[in-house]
Design a protein around this motif. Structure first.
Motif, PDB file in Angstrom:
ATOM      1  N   TRP A  17      49.842  50.263  43.441  1.00 14.02           N
ATOM      2  CA  TRP A  17      50.211  48.909  43.857  1.00 14.02           C
ATOM      3  C   TRP A  17      50.804  48.888  45.269  1.00 14.02           C
ATOM      4  N   LYS A  46      42.683  45.140  41.629  1.00 15.89           N
ATOM      5  CA  LYS A  46      43.179  43.787  41.417  1.00 15.89           C
ATOM      6  C   LYS A  46      44.009  43.327  42.608  1.00 15.89           C
ATOM      7  N   MET A  48      46.876  40.116  43.215  1.00 16.80           N
ATOM      8  CA  MET A  48      47.633  39.112  42.465  1.00 16.80           C
ATOM      9  C   MET A  48      48.615  38.407  43.397  1.00 16.80           C
ATOM     10  N   ASP A  49      48.735  37.076  43.237  1.00 19.37           N
ATOM     11  CA  ASP A  49      49.744  36.344  43.989  1.00 19.37           C
ATOM     12  C   ASP A  49      50.990  36.173  43.131  1.00 19.37           C
ATOM     13  N   GLY A  52      50.703  34.689  39.629  1.00 19.76           N
ATOM     14  CA  GLY A  52      49.897  35.377  38.625  1.00 19.76           C
ATOM     15  C   GLY A  52      48.407  35.130  38.747  1.00 19.76           C
ATOM     16  N   ASN A  53      47.979  34.345  39.746  1.00 14.98           N
ATOM     17  CA  ASN A  53      46.552  34.169  40.003  1.00 14.98           C
ATOM     18  C   ASN A  53      45.999  35.493  40.512  1.00 14.98           C
ATOM     19  N   THR A  54      44.721  35.769  40.214  1.00 18.51           N
ATOM     20  CA  THR A  54      44.185  37.081  40.540  1.00 18.51           C
ATOM     21  C   THR A  54      42.796  37.033  41.170  1.00 18.51           C
ATOM     22  N   GLU A  56      39.992  39.774  40.391  1.00 17.62           N
ATOM     23  CA  GLU A  56      39.768  40.971  39.589  1.00 17.62           C
ATOM     24  C   GLU A  56      38.386  40.925  38.945  1.00 17.62           C
ATOM     25  N   ASN A  66      37.838  35.044  41.366  1.00 17.39           N
ATOM     26  CA  ASN A  66      38.916  34.769  42.305  1.00 17.39           C
ATOM     27  C   ASN A  66      39.630  33.492  41.893  1.00 17.39           C
ATOM     28  N   ILE A  68      42.811  33.072  42.965  1.00 13.65           N
ATOM     29  CA  ILE A  68      43.779  32.878  44.047  1.00 13.65           C
ATOM     30  C   ILE A  68      43.255  31.840  45.027  1.00 13.65           C
ATOM     31  N   TYR A  77      50.869  39.384  48.750  1.00 12.99           N
ATOM     32  CA  TYR A  77      50.018  39.651  47.595  1.00 12.99           C
ATOM     33  C   TYR A  77      50.211  41.074  47.105  1.00 12.99           C
ATOM     34  N   LYS A  78      50.167  41.248  45.779  1.00 13.00           N
ATOM     35  CA  LYS A  78      50.161  42.575  45.190  1.00 13.00           C
ATOM     36  C   LYS A  78      48.704  43.038  45.136  1.00 13.00           C
TER      37      LYS A  78
END
Length: 192
Positions: A17, A46, A48-49, A52-54, A56, A66, A68, A77-78
């Protein structure tokens, strides 16, 4: 890019991450398009914002999805990758000043400057207003108030271009990012 000056930002990602952000507005900000250089060689797991939107791969349930949308310069962003790698973003430099809205609790913020800046200089206005609780970088280093054991301590050092930061506040806030802010590498400090 319509004859405007473009810049390049290289994001260095470690296996696992990462927290990233952009200080550039790409011509096509769709997250799936931006991350194609990592999707094609199967390096991306992945994105992620903070909500929790992704972005992936859902495999048999729809492939890459998508939720996000587009890259936002105010957001961090992660990003999880399978190996150490780099990703280049090209675009127009961020237009400053810029306001970064914060909601009560944890946020992941972007860092819009093209140079490093002392992290306390970035967070001081939130400390002064009494709304900052904690800041963390991707390695877990923090800025936090140790009260009688040391007041506010900066274990992050400087915010860096391309990195994102987790910020926890006790009330809705706006972190104003001025057009000019102290460049940690320069000697005199301009008014910002």
């Amino acid at each position: 890019l319509n004859g405007e000056t473009t810049s390049l930002l290289t994001l260095s990602l470690r296996e696992g991450w990462n927290l990233i952000s952009s200080n550039l507005t790409p011509p096509e900000p769709d997250m799936e398009i931006l991350f194609q250089p990592l999707i094609i060689p199967s390096r991306l797991v992945k994105v992620m914002d903070e909500a929790g939107n992704t972005l992936e791969n859902l495999g048999d349930f729809g492939g890459w999805q998508n939720t996000i949308g587009d890259l936002a310069l105010t957001e961090g962003y992660k990003v999880k990758v399978t190996t150490d790698c780099q990703m280049n973003l090209e675009g127009e430099p961020a237009l400053l000043p810029m306001d970064i809205p914060l909601t009560t609790g944890w946020n992941i913020i972007g860092f819009p400057y093209p140079w490093s800046v002392n992290a306390m200089d970035i967070m001081q206005q939130l400390i002064t207003r009494g709304t900052l609780l904690k800041v963390q970088d991707e390695l877990g280093h923090s800025i936090e108030d140790f009260g009688s054991y040391g007041d506010w301590v900066n274990n992050i050092g400087s915010f860096q271009p391309g990195k994102g930061y987790k910020v926890k506040v006790n009330a809705p806030e706006v972190r104003a990012m001025p057009a000019r802010l102290y460049n940690a590498a320069s000697a005199p400090r301009p008014d910002g």
